[in-house]
Design a protein around this motif. Structure first.
Motif, PDB file in Angstrom:
ATOM      1  N   TRP A  30       0.847  -1.195   0.000  1.00 52.96           N
ATOM      2  CA  TRP A  30       0.000   0.000   0.000  1.00 52.96           C
ATOM      3  C   TRP A  30       0.881   1.243   0.000  1.00 52.96           C
ATOM      4  O   TRP A  30       2.020   1.213   0.461  1.00 52.96           O
ATOM      5  CB  TRP A  30      -0.943   0.049   1.216  1.00 52.96           C
ATOM      6  N   ASP A  31       0.336   2.303  -0.562  1.00 53.47           N
ATOM      7  CA  ASP A  31       0.986   3.613  -0.516  1.00 53.47           C
ATOM      8  C   ASP A  31       0.323   4.501   0.528  1.00 53.47           C
ATOM      9  O   ASP A  31       0.985   5.289   1.202  1.00 53.47           O
ATOM     10  CB  ASP A  31       0.907   4.290  -1.888  1.00 53.47           C
ATOM     11  N   LEU A  32      -1.006   4.363   0.640  1.00 55.78           N
ATOM     12  CA  LEU A  32      -1.794   5.091   1.631  1.00 55.78           C
ATOM     13  C   LEU A  32      -2.616   4.083   2.420  1.00 55.78           C
ATOM     14  O   LEU A  32      -3.349   3.276   1.835  1.00 55.78           O
ATOM     15  CB  LEU A  32      -2.728   6.095   0.946  1.00 55.78           C
ATOM     16  N   LEU A  33      -2.455   4.113   3.737  1.00 53.38           N
ATOM     17  CA  LEU A  33      -3.204   3.233   4.631  1.00 53.38           C
ATOM     18  C   LEU A  33      -4.177   4.087   5.431  1.00 53.38           C
ATOM     19  O   LEU A  33      -3.757   5.028   6.123  1.00 53.38           O
ATOM     20  CB  LEU A  33      -2.262   2.497   5.578  1.00 53.38           C
ATOM     21  N   VAL A  34      -5.460   3.798   5.332  1.00 53.51           N
ATOM     22  CA  VAL A  34      -6.488   4.543   6.054  1.00 53.51           C
ATOM     23  C   VAL A  34      -7.026   3.659   7.173  1.00 53.51           C
ATOM     24  O   VAL A  34      -7.551   2.566   6.912  1.00 53.51           O
ATOM     25  CB  VAL A  34      -7.630   4.964   5.111  1.00 53.51           C
ATOM     26  N   ASP A 229      -2.552  11.470  -4.443  1.00 55.64           N
ATOM     27  CA  ASP A 229      -2.136  10.487  -5.435  1.00 55.64           C
ATOM     28  C   ASP A 229      -1.588   9.267  -4.712  1.00 55.64           C
ATOM     29  O   ASP A 229      -0.622   9.371  -3.941  1.00 55.64           O
ATOM     30  CB  ASP A 229      -1.048  11.067  -6.353  1.00 55.64           C
ATOM     31  N   ALA A 230      -2.225   8.129  -4.926  1.00 52.23           N
ATOM     32  CA  ALA A 230      -1.763   6.889  -4.310  1.00 52.23           C
ATOM     33  C   ALA A 230      -2.214   5.726  -5.185  1.00 52.23           C
ATOM     34  O   ALA A 230      -3.415   5.524  -5.387  1.00 52.23           O
ATOM     35  CB  ALA A 230      -2.312   6.733  -2.899  1.00 52.23           C
ATOM     36  N   GLU A 231      -1.238   4.994  -5.712  1.00 49.38           N
ATOM     37  CA  GLU A 231      -1.575   3.882  -6.598  1.00 49.38           C
ATOM     38  C   GLU A 231      -2.364   2.803  -5.873  1.00 49.38           C
ATOM     39  O   GLU A 231      -3.322   2.251  -6.400  1.00 49.38           O
ATOM     40  CB  GLU A 231      -0.296   3.292  -7.198  1.00 49.38           C
ATOM     41  N   THR A 232      -1.947   2.493  -4.645  1.00 51.52           N
ATOM     42  CA  THR A 232      -2.638   1.471  -3.853  1.00 51.52           C
ATOM     43  C   THR A 232      -3.028   2.045  -2.504  1.00 51.52           C
ATOM     44  O   THR A 232      -2.167   2.457  -1.714  1.00 51.52           O
ATOM     45  CB  THR A 232      -1.754   0.234  -3.638  1.00 51.52           C
ATOM     46  N   VAL A 233      -4.316   2.085  -2.253  1.00 59.87           N
ATOM     47  CA  VAL A 233      -4.864   2.547  -0.973  1.00 59.87           C
ATOM     48  C   VAL A 233      -5.531   1.368  -0.290  1.00 59.87           C
ATOM     49  O   VAL A 233      -6.289   0.615  -0.928  1.00 59.87           O
ATOM     50  CB  VAL A 233      -5.900   3.674  -1.168  1.00 59.87           C
ATOM     51  N   VAL A 234      -5.258   1.195   0.983  1.00 52.35           N
ATOM     52  CA  VAL A 234      -5.951   0.179   1.783  1.00 52.35           C
ATOM     53  C   VAL A 234      -6.725   0.880   2.887  1.00 52.35           C
ATOM     54  O   VAL A 234      -6.169   1.717   3.608  1.00 52.35           O
ATOM     55  CB  VAL A 234      -4.967  -0.840   2.383  1.00 52.35           C
ATOM     56  N   VAL A 235      -8.008   0.554   2.990  1.00 53.68           N
ATOM     57  CA  VAL A 235      -8.852   1.051   4.071  1.00 53.68           C
ATOM     58  C   VAL A 235      -9.087  -0.120   5.023  1.00 53.68           C
ATOM     59  O   VAL A 235      -9.621  -1.162   4.621  1.00 53.68           O
ATOM     60  CB  VAL A 235     -10.195   1.589   3.539  1.00 53.68           C
TER      61      VAL A 235
END
Length: 302
Positions: A30-34, A229-235
């Motif tokens: 992931w690039d962004l983890l929510v 901008d984030a190719e892979t985001v995980v919520v």
């Protein structure tokens, strides 16, 4: 019961501090983890069709059933390199005892425990923004807009490999109605499942408030995904929340109940369309630092 549970926790942390159970987020892509604090898998499934960015709700087993446990396990020196290139924007006050005070589970009531924690300190993060200090609002905790505002700002202005946005919703207090109507939360909104535990609230009413608190933060995540901008985001979530399963309420540490330990896992992406301009009003201001005890009290921990 208390003596038995605290004895169990001593054994639990002695073992799991050395051999963690669950999926470590840094082992995933992931690039962004929510992080949605205290979000169950089934509650996210119940509202998923209202949000285009949620195609499938998968699940993982968390490394903790309480925020303090999750933080202590997640930000381990085993992942030094990854943490050094991470910006962590958090509304969760347990970051203070974990990374600043360097206090780790269990608490002093546990009669015996020989843990081997390898948790990092504040200086080992690429960036650590503790918004519970500056964005906390009396009775409301940290509103989701504060996390969105700061995360967009950091994502646009920095070049960290990874960014983590830790929202406090759908955790109590259930503030969706209070924010919409510009008022203080009612007793049920403020205490939620704690009133269920004491028999002073209706399960259906509290569950509905829990869902509305989730919708509140998911609306913010829609805004976030349109402005970074984030190719892979995980919520996902740090842990879930029990609503009376096996007479358990909330999210006690060391818990293996699926409703507490199993967390949602949604994979999506984000593209910055420039539709939102951060205000910067939630960053550190010495005149508005919140006391940690007041913050944790509004979250039901005191």
């Amino acid at each position: 019961m208390h003596a038995a549970f605290t004895s169990y926790l001593g054994l639990w942390y002695t073992l799991t501090s050395r051999w963690p159970l669950g999926t470590h987020v840094y082992d995933e892509t992931w690039d962004l983890l929510v992080i949605l604090d205290a979000c169950r898998v089934d509650v996210l499934e119940s509202v998923a069709d209202e949000y285009d960015f949620i195609e499938t709700v998968d699940s993982r087993w968390s490394v903790g059933s309480h925020s303090h446990e999750w933080l202590t396990q997640t930000f381990s020196t085993d992942y030094d390199d990854e943490i050094a290139d991470t910006a962590y924007i958090s509304g969760n006050g347990h970051t203070h005892e974990t990374f600043v005070e360097r206090e780790y589970p269990p608490d002093e009531t546990v009669p015996f425990c020989w843990p081997n924690w390898r948790t990092v300190g504040t200086e080992q993060f690429g960036q650590l923004d503790t918004l519970w200090e500056t964005a906390h609002e009396d009775e409301l905790g940290v509103p989701p807009r504060a996390i969105t505002d700061r995360t967009v700002e950091v994502a646009r202005e920095s070049e960290y490999d990874r960014v983590i946005a830790h929202y406090m919703q759908p955790h109590i207090p259930y503030i969706a109605g209070a924010l919409a109507e510009d008022r203080s939360p009612t007793d049920v909104e403020a205490k939620g499942w704690k009133l269920l535990e004491s028999g002073d609230a209706d399960t259906d009413e509290v569950w509905k408030l829990y869902e509305e608190n989730l919708r509140l933060v998911l609306d913010e995540i829609e805004l976030l995904l349109d402005n970074v901008d984030a190719e892979t985001v995980v919520v996902t979530a740090d842990h879930g929340n029990a609503f009376g399963e096996y007479s358990i309420y909330g999210h006690p540490e060391g818990m293996l109940l699926p409703c507490v330990r199993k967390v949602p896992w949604v994979v999506t992406s984000a593209v910055d369309e420039g539709s939102f301009e951060p205000t910067g009003e939630y960053t550190k201001d010495a005149d508005k630092i919140t006391d940690i005890e007041d913050h944790l009290a509004d979250l039901g921990y005191r």
